[in-house]
Scaffold this active site. Structure first.
Site, PDB file in Angstrom:
ATOM      1  N   ARG A  86      -2.291  -9.124  11.618  1.00 55.44           N
ATOM      2  CA  ARG A  86      -2.540  -9.346  10.188  1.00 55.44           C
ATOM      3  C   ARG A  86      -1.408  -8.801   9.334  1.00 55.44           C
ATOM      4  O   ARG A  86      -1.083  -9.343   8.272  1.00 55.44           O
ATOM      5  CB  ARG A  86      -3.858  -8.688   9.767  1.00 55.44           C
ATOM      6  CG  ARG A  86      -3.811  -7.169   9.888  1.00 55.44           C
ATOM      7  CD  ARG A  86      -4.866  -6.437   9.090  1.00 55.44           C
ATOM      8  NE  ARG A  86      -4.660  -5.001   9.242  1.00 55.44           N
ATOM      9  CZ  ARG A  86      -3.952  -4.243   8.416  1.00 55.44           C
ATOM     10  NH1 ARG A  86      -3.356  -4.779   7.359  1.00 55.44           N
ATOM     11  NH2 ARG A  86      -3.807  -2.952   8.642  1.00 55.44           N
ATOM     12  N   CYS A 106      -3.453  -3.320  12.806  1.00 53.58           N
ATOM     13  CA  CYS A 106      -2.452  -4.303  12.374  1.00 53.58           C
ATOM     14  C   CYS A 106      -2.469  -5.484  13.338  1.00 53.58           C
ATOM     15  O   CYS A 106      -2.533  -6.630  12.916  1.00 53.58           O
ATOM     16  CB  CYS A 106      -1.062  -3.669  12.334  1.00 53.58           C
ATOM     17  SG  CYS A 106      -0.889  -2.407  11.067  1.00 53.58           S
ATOM     18  N   ARG A 143     -13.018 -20.578  26.586  1.00 59.10           N
ATOM     19  CA  ARG A 143     -12.349 -20.496  25.284  1.00 59.10           C
ATOM     20  C   ARG A 143     -12.843 -19.299  24.477  1.00 59.10           C
ATOM     21  O   ARG A 143     -12.542 -19.184  23.289  1.00 59.10           O
ATOM     22  CB  ARG A 143     -12.575 -21.801  24.514  1.00 59.10           C
ATOM     23  CG  ARG A 143     -11.949 -23.019  25.189  1.00 59.10           C
ATOM     24  CD  ARG A 143     -12.027 -24.247  24.307  1.00 59.10           C
ATOM     25  NE  ARG A 143     -13.378 -24.751  24.168  1.00 59.10           N
ATOM     26  CZ  ARG A 143     -13.881 -25.795  24.859  1.00 59.10           C
ATOM     27  NH1 ARG A 143     -13.121 -26.415  25.750  1.00 59.10           N
ATOM     28  NH2 ARG A 143     -15.116 -26.207  24.656  1.00 59.10           N
ATOM     29  N   ARG A 144     -13.588 -18.433  25.131  1.00 58.77           N
ATOM     30  CA  ARG A 144     -14.194 -17.284  24.448  1.00 58.77           C
ATOM     31  C   ARG A 144     -13.576 -15.954  24.877  1.00 58.77           C
ATOM     32  O   ARG A 144     -14.142 -14.898  24.600  1.00 58.77           O
ATOM     33  CB  ARG A 144     -15.701 -17.257  24.727  1.00 58.77           C
ATOM     34  CG  ARG A 144     -16.412 -18.525  24.268  1.00 58.77           C
ATOM     35  CD  ARG A 144     -17.881 -18.497  24.630  1.00 58.77           C
ATOM     36  NE  ARG A 144     -18.560 -19.712  24.181  1.00 58.77           N
ATOM     37  CZ  ARG A 144     -19.860 -19.947  24.338  1.00 58.77           C
ATOM     38  NH1 ARG A 144     -20.623 -19.047  24.955  1.00 58.77           N
ATOM     39  NH2 ARG A 144     -20.391 -21.066  23.903  1.00 58.77           N
ATOM     40  N   ALA A 187       2.553  -7.177   9.690  1.00 61.42           N
ATOM     41  CA  ALA A 187       3.649  -7.092  10.652  1.00 61.42           C
ATOM     42  C   ALA A 187       4.879  -6.453  10.030  1.00 61.42           C
ATOM     43  O   ALA A 187       5.600  -7.082   9.252  1.00 61.42           O
ATOM     44  CB  ALA A 187       3.984  -8.483  11.173  1.00 61.42           C
ATOM     45  N   ARG A 246       0.806  -1.215   0.000  1.00 62.52           N
ATOM     46  CA  ARG A 246       0.000   0.000   0.000  1.00 62.52           C
ATOM     47  C   ARG A 246       0.841   1.268   0.000  1.00 62.52           C
ATOM     48  O   ARG A 246       0.486   2.269  -0.623  1.00 62.52           O
ATOM     49  CB  ARG A 246      -0.923  -0.017   1.242  1.00 62.52           C
ATOM     50  CG  ARG A 246      -1.685   1.268   1.497  1.00 62.52           C
ATOM     51  CD  ARG A 246      -2.413   1.198   2.835  1.00 62.52           C
ATOM     52  NE  ARG A 246      -1.494   0.928   3.937  1.00 62.52           N
ATOM     53  CZ  ARG A 246      -0.745   1.853   4.546  1.00 62.52           C
ATOM     54  NH1 ARG A 246      -0.792   3.116   4.137  1.00 62.52           N
ATOM     55  NH2 ARG A 246       0.059   1.521   5.544  1.00 62.52           N
TER      56      ARG A 246
END
EC number: 2.1.1.45
Length: 266
Positions: free
Chosen positions: A169, A149, A129-130, A171, A24
């Protein structure tokens, strides 16, 4: 005992095997998709030692997130400028991390404090687990100066110890990721202290793991340096997660190599 160097190992892997990609910002990257690093938080605080990292910015940024703030003025008042490039003339960034963490909007017009909910769940049901906090609010991304990010994270308790896994997402390995590792490790320590737990692991999972083309020289210099032992975190006791101040966070025995400057891709 040899020093674990998952971050430096990832830098090396991307340099050696990364794919050339456009991006980008128009800078160009070497990129690898999908990678995981694990840090034992009982083996030292995971602050990179192969270059000096600006710990003041890390601590103040996390406190800023926990305030639910999305204007850079509070950061600037404390000498932190890491978000300035993306801010509007009035300092606003839109509904970024802090807003989503502390005030996620619902269709009914109410707001959810995800951080308080996560801490409450750790206390009530540590085996849940939530226990996830998300900054990736699809409906509000167009209003954000920069989409998250480090998008979401999950807490996990085993043997009375709290671990945290982050999914990032996008790095920026040279400039961003050392901050993110230390920031979420610090958050894990804070959450553990407030929930009456010890600490376990911080697990970093990356999507697009990249080195910008104009950071390759700096990364090469960093990888020529010998890693040093990780420092120790000393965290003051506070009655509330939201009472922490900068002076409550002390990082002892941090002995890094000198800082290495590099341009930020905006």
């Amino acid at each position: 005992m040899p020093i674990a160097t998952p971050y430096e190992d990832l830098l090396r892997l991307v340099l050696d095997t990364g794919t050339t990609k456009s991006d980008r910002t128009g800078t160009g990257t070497r990129s690898l998709f999908g990678h995981q690093m694990r840090y034992d938080l009982n083996a030292g605080f995971p602050l990179i030692t192969t270059k000096k990292v600006h710990t003041k910015s890390i601590v103040y940024e996390l406190l800023w997130f926990l305030r639910g703030d999305s204007n850079v003025r509070w950061l600037q008042e404390h000498g932190v400028t890491i978000w300035d490039e993306w801010a509007s003339p009035t300092g606003d960034l839109g509904p970024v991390y802090g807003v989503q963490w502390r005030s996620w909007p619902t269709p009914s017009g109410a707001h959810i404090d995800q951080i308080s909910a996560a801490l409450d769940l750790l206390r009530r049901d540590p085996d849940s687990r939530r226990n996830i906090v998300s900054a990736w609010n699809v409906g509000e991304i167009p209003q954000m100066a920069l989409p998250p990010c480090h998008a979401f994270f999950q807490f996990y308790v085993s043997g009375g110890r709290l671990s945290c896994q982050l999914y990032q997402r996008s790095a920026d390995l040279f400039l961003g990721v050392p901050f993110n590792i230390a920031s979420y490790a610090l958050l894990t320590h804070m959450m553990a202290a407030q929930a009456g737990l010890g600490v376990g692991e911080f697990i970093w999972t990356g999507g697009d793991c990249h080195i910008y083309d104009n950071h390759v020289e700096q990364v090469t210099e960093q990888l020529s340096r010998e890693p040093r032992p990780y420092p120790e975190l000393v965290l003051a006791q506070r009655d509330s997660l939201f009472d922490y101040i900068y002076e409550d966070v002390v990082i002892k025995n941090y002995d890094p190599h000198p800082a290495i400057k590099a341009p930020v891709a905006v």
